[in-house]
Motif scaffolding. Structure first.
Motif, PDB file in Angstrom:
ATOM      1  N   HIS A   1       5.670   4.233  -0.216  1.00  0.00           N
ATOM      2  CA  HIS A   1       5.287   2.876  -0.613  1.00  0.00           C
ATOM      3  C   HIS A   1       5.783   1.894   0.451  1.00  0.00           C
ATOM      4  O   HIS A   1       6.985   1.825   0.714  1.00  0.00           O
ATOM      5  CB  HIS A   1       5.886   2.516  -1.975  1.00  0.00           C
TER       6      HIS A   1
ATOM      7  N   GLU B   1       0.847  -1.201   0.000  1.00  0.00           N
ATOM      8  CA  GLU B   1       0.000   0.000   0.000  1.00  0.00           C
ATOM      9  C   GLU B   1       0.881   1.250   0.000  1.00  0.00           C
ATOM     10  O   GLU B   1       2.063   1.177   0.324  1.00  0.00           O
ATOM     11  CB  GLU B   1      -0.921   0.018   1.218  1.00  0.00           C
ATOM     12  N   GLY B   2       0.312   2.387  -0.342  1.00  0.00           N
ATOM     13  CA  GLY B   2       1.112   3.597  -0.342  1.00  0.00           C
ATOM     14  C   GLY B   2       0.306   4.846  -0.632  1.00  0.00           C
ATOM     15  O   GLY B   2      -0.906   4.783  -0.850  1.00  0.00           O
ATOM     16  N   LEU B   3       1.015   5.944  -0.632  1.00  0.00           N
ATOM     17  CA  LEU B   3       0.464   7.244  -0.995  1.00  0.00           C
ATOM     18  C   LEU B   3       1.136   7.651  -2.294  1.00  0.00           C
ATOM     19  O   LEU B   3       2.370   7.743  -2.358  1.00  0.00           O
ATOM     20  CB  LEU B   3       0.736   8.280   0.095  1.00  0.00           C
ATOM     21  N   SER B   4       0.352   7.886  -3.345  1.00  0.00           N
ATOM     22  CA  SER B   4       0.908   8.252  -4.635  1.00  0.00           C
ATOM     23  C   SER B   4       1.576   9.625  -4.549  1.00  0.00           C
ATOM     24  O   SER B   4       1.362  10.378  -3.599  1.00  0.00           O
ATOM     25  CB  SER B   4      -0.176   8.237  -5.706  1.00  0.00           C
ATOM     26  N   GLU B   5       2.356   9.923  -5.566  1.00  0.00           N
ATOM     27  CA  GLU B   5       3.107  11.174  -5.562  1.00  0.00           C
ATOM     28  C   GLU B   5       2.164  12.372  -5.421  1.00  0.00           C
ATOM     29  O   GLU B   5       1.134  12.458  -6.081  1.00  0.00           O
ATOM     30  CB  GLU B   5       3.927  11.300  -6.839  1.00  0.00           C
ATOM     31  N   HIS B   6       2.555  13.275  -4.535  1.00  0.00           N
ATOM     32  CA  HIS B   6       1.776  14.484  -4.264  1.00  0.00           C
ATOM     33  C   HIS B   6       2.707  15.529  -3.667  1.00  0.00           C
ATOM     34  O   HIS B   6       3.868  15.242  -3.388  1.00  0.00           O
ATOM     35  CB  HIS B   6       0.612  14.179  -3.299  1.00  0.00           C
TER      36      HIS B   6
ATOM     37  N   ASP C   1      11.735  12.357  -7.209  1.00  0.00           N
ATOM     38  CA  ASP C   1      12.220  11.224  -8.020  1.00  0.00           C
ATOM     39  C   ASP C   1      13.453  10.516  -7.450  1.00  0.00           C
ATOM     40  O   ASP C   1      14.010   9.636  -8.094  1.00  0.00           O
ATOM     41  CB  ASP C   1      12.495  11.649  -9.469  1.00  0.00           C
TER      42      ASP C   1
ATOM     43  N   THR D   1       9.907   8.354  -1.793  1.00  0.00           N
ATOM     44  CA  THR D   1      10.426   9.036  -2.975  1.00  0.00           C
ATOM     45  C   THR D   1      10.213  10.534  -2.796  1.00  0.00           C
ATOM     46  O   THR D   1       9.107  10.966  -2.461  1.00  0.00           O
ATOM     47  CB  THR D   1       9.701   8.551  -4.247  1.00  0.00           C
TER      48      THR D   1
ATOM     49  N   ALA E   1       6.297  10.587  -2.382  1.00  0.00           N
ATOM     50  CA  ALA E   1       5.395   9.437  -2.342  1.00  0.00           C
ATOM     51  C   ALA E   1       5.887   8.473  -1.270  1.00  0.00           C
ATOM     52  O   ALA E   1       7.058   8.499  -0.874  1.00  0.00           O
ATOM     53  CB  ALA E   1       5.345   8.742  -3.699  1.00  0.00           C
TER      54      ALA E   1
END
Length: 110
Positions: free
Chosen positions: A96, A48-53, A74, A71, A94
């Motif tokens: 992960h 699970e994770g939090l997408s890039e924001h 990048d 991350t 992000a």
């Protein structure tokens, strides 16, 4: 019906046991919410994770349990329990979970 805010002042808190892992989910619990900032504890299932924001404030991510790949702009940072990283305001980031993973996130509102 609204729920009254829990007052956690002057309590000894076991951060790792504050939120439980749930299969296929991310669980969170906010400890502090003020004009100065927030403190939230999260439990991520593996994968699970939090997408890039981006966020308007600096955020301090402290790993409490497990491992994650963070991350920032990048660049990847493998992290494990006991480590922390500062994610600068307005920079894409992000999260992960590579294993079941718990973190405390402190947002500094400036």
């Amino acid at each position: 019906m609204s729920k009254a805010k829990e007052n956690l002042a002057e309590q000894v808190i076991d951060l790792c046991n504050l939120v439980a892992y749930q299969s296929g989910s991310i669980v969170s619990r906010m400890l502090v919410y003020t004009k100065a900032g927030t403190i939230t504890v999260f439990a991520f299932d593996a994968g699970e994770g939090l997408s890039e924001h981006t966020a308007p404030y600096d955020a301090i991510l402290q790993v409490l349990d497990g491992e994650a790949l963070i991350t920032i702009a990048d660049k990847e940072y493998p992290m494990k329990a006991g480590e922390l990283i500062i994610m600068p305001a307005k920079i894409p980031h992000a999260v992960h979970a590579t294993t079941p993973f718990k973190m405390m996130l402190t947002m500094i509102h400036a």
